[in-house]
Scaffold this motif. Structure first.
Motif, short mmCIF file in Angstrom:
data_model
loop_
_atom_site.label_atom_id
_atom_site.label_comp_id
_atom_site.label_asym_id
_atom_site.label_seq_id
_atom_site.Cartn_x
_atom_site.Cartn_y
_atom_site.Cartn_z
N THR A 1 0.82 -1.20 0.00
CA THR A 1 0.00 0.00 0.00
C THR A 1 0.86 1.26 0.00
O THR A 1 0.60 2.21 -0.74
N ALA B 1 -3.87 -6.37 -1.13
CA ALA B 1 -3.33 -5.20 -1.83
C ALA B 1 -4.00 -5.02 -3.19
O ALA B 1 -4.31 -3.89 -3.60
N PHE C 1 -7.49 -3.72 -2.64
CA PHE C 1 -7.38 -2.31 -2.27
C PHE C 1 -7.17 -1.44 -3.50
O PHE C 1 -7.81 -0.40 -3.67
N TYR D 1 -10.50 0.75 -3.87
CA TYR D 1 -10.43 1.94 -3.03
C TYR D 1 -10.25 3.17 -3.91
O TYR D 1 -9.14 3.58 -4.24
#
Length: 415
Positions: free
Chosen positions: A35, A353, A356, A360
């Protein structure tokens, strides 16, 4: 290997809390590292409208000082100084003069809705260096920039807010209490594309301050020719600074050169100010420290978990030793188990990951996002996984050595 995997699954069933804390600790470490890397990657990897980031240089600031040490001045460039320093450099394909950053202003269209938009003024070359997606209309040209006409290119979302379902091209609207004509609509731009970002764009309006007119609100964005070394461009700019010193000498001033112009990584990690030399190496050091912390903290936890697991397996290790299992085999089995647990945790962390990066939107919104292949780097995963495995091995080394030294009789009788 199959026997080892079955044994790990057996341990997970019998010690679920310890086993899952170990796996989740590794997964969390991988996820956090990935991240952090992703958040850094989106600021330097090329994607529209900054698809040429690897060929871009930016001249942002200017710093002058009194030769007698009575004070100094620093700020953004004026159009005058930007052209002096960055016009017609060898190895530069195109240079655009654009307002540094954006100005929040009010806008109002036929919907009668007043909204605050991010307004940025640019020259016509801006549209050639940055690859915006033109959805309707056109861009303003050089003559219109020179005439400082009140023309605007807006993003799709702003056009919808101002004009609803009406065709916005050719319509007039109020921008910062002035009448503007909307001539073009582009796709929304990610705020992370900070050198090209804006919601409303208009012809460059140079604002200067200072007695000599060298300071203003402009930066120079340069597209360097393929294969040209950035240092070749910087050496020319350094010479321009030296030439400017000759002009400033009469006023008792001189320039201070801060290694301009700057590449994408330097401007993305932040310029400390207009009167200091950027230090991208410091930002790299900070990231390295973050990576180390994200690795070491789970490693300490994993070491404690492994000690706890082995304490619960003292009798089993004693039986293995009693039936002729060598110390080397004991160590090998424990380390192999650590590798498998790391692999399971690493794959879980990688999946987190990827999820995400895919879902996101706060990492990219508004506007375009980079390709997933740019963000989730296999190389970074291999490095992070390798570091986690090495730390897990180091964490397992002492408990494994202690387990291998157990006296079989004492281990069997241990409670």
């Amino acid at each position: 290997m199959k026997t080892k995997i079955l044994r790990i699954l057996y341990d997970m069933r019998n010690q679920p809390v310890i086993a899952w804390v170990t796996i989740i600790g590794t997964a969390l470490s991988i996820f956090l590292i990935m991240t952090v890397v992703m958040m850094q990657q989106v600021s330097i990897l090329p994607y529209a409208p900054e698809s040429n980031r690897d060929r871009m240089l930016y001249g942002c600031n200017m710093h002058t000082t009194d030769v007698n040490g009575n004070g100094d001045s620093s700020s953004r460039l004026s159009l005058k100084s930007a052209r002096y320093l960055y016009e017609d450099l060898d190895g530069v394909e195109a240079v655009s003069y654009v307002e540094h950053g954006y100005t929040p202003v009010d806008a109002k269209g036929i919907t009668d809705k007043t909204l605050t938009v991010h307004f940025r003024t640019t020259d016509d070359i801006f549209w050639k260096i940055f690859d915006f997606d033109l959805l309707a209309g056109r861009y303003y040209n050089a003559d219109e920039v020179d005439a400082k006409r009140n023309l605007a290119v807006v993003t799709e979302s702003v056009a919808r807010e101002l004009f609803g379902d009406e065709n916005p091209v050719g319509q007039h609207f109020e921008l910062d209490h002035n009448d503007y004509e909307l001539i073009g609509v582009v796709a929304d731009v990610s705020i992370l594309a900070s050198q090209a970002y804006g919601q409303v764009f208009g012809p460059l309006k140079d604002r200067t301050w200072g007695d000599d007119g060298y300071f203003g609100n402009v930066m120079a964005a340069m597209l360097v020719d393929e294969g040209v070394d950035f240092e070749h461009v910087r050496e020319q700019v350094k010479g321009r600074y030296a030439a400017m010193d000759g002009e400033l000498e009469a006023d008792g001033k001189k320039t201070v050169y801060h290694n301009a112009p700057y590449d994408q990584e330097t401007v993305a990690t932040g310029l400390d100010g207009s009167n200091s030399t950027p230090n991208p190496g410091r930002a790299r050091t900070v990231r390295l420290v973050i990576y180390i912390i994200l690795l070491i903290v789970p490693a300490i936890n994993l070491s404690s978990m492994l000690h706890s697991r082995l304490r619960r397996r003292v009798n089993e290790i004693g039986i293995q030793r009693a039936f002729g299992c060598t110390r080397k085999r004991i160590i090998s089995d424990i380390i192999s188990e650590s590798l498998i647990v790391t692999l399971i945790g690493g794959l879980i962390g990688l999946i987190f990951a990827i999820v995400f990066a895919l879902f996101y939107d706060g990492l990219y919104d508004p506007g375009a996002r980079p390709a997933l292949s740019m963000l989730v780097s296999p190389q970074i995963f291999v490095y992070a996984f390798g570091a986690c495995f090495i730390l897990n091995i180091l964490s397992a080394a002492a408990p494994a050595w202690q387990a291998s030294r157990l006296n079989p009789v004492e281990a069997i009788n241990a409670k």
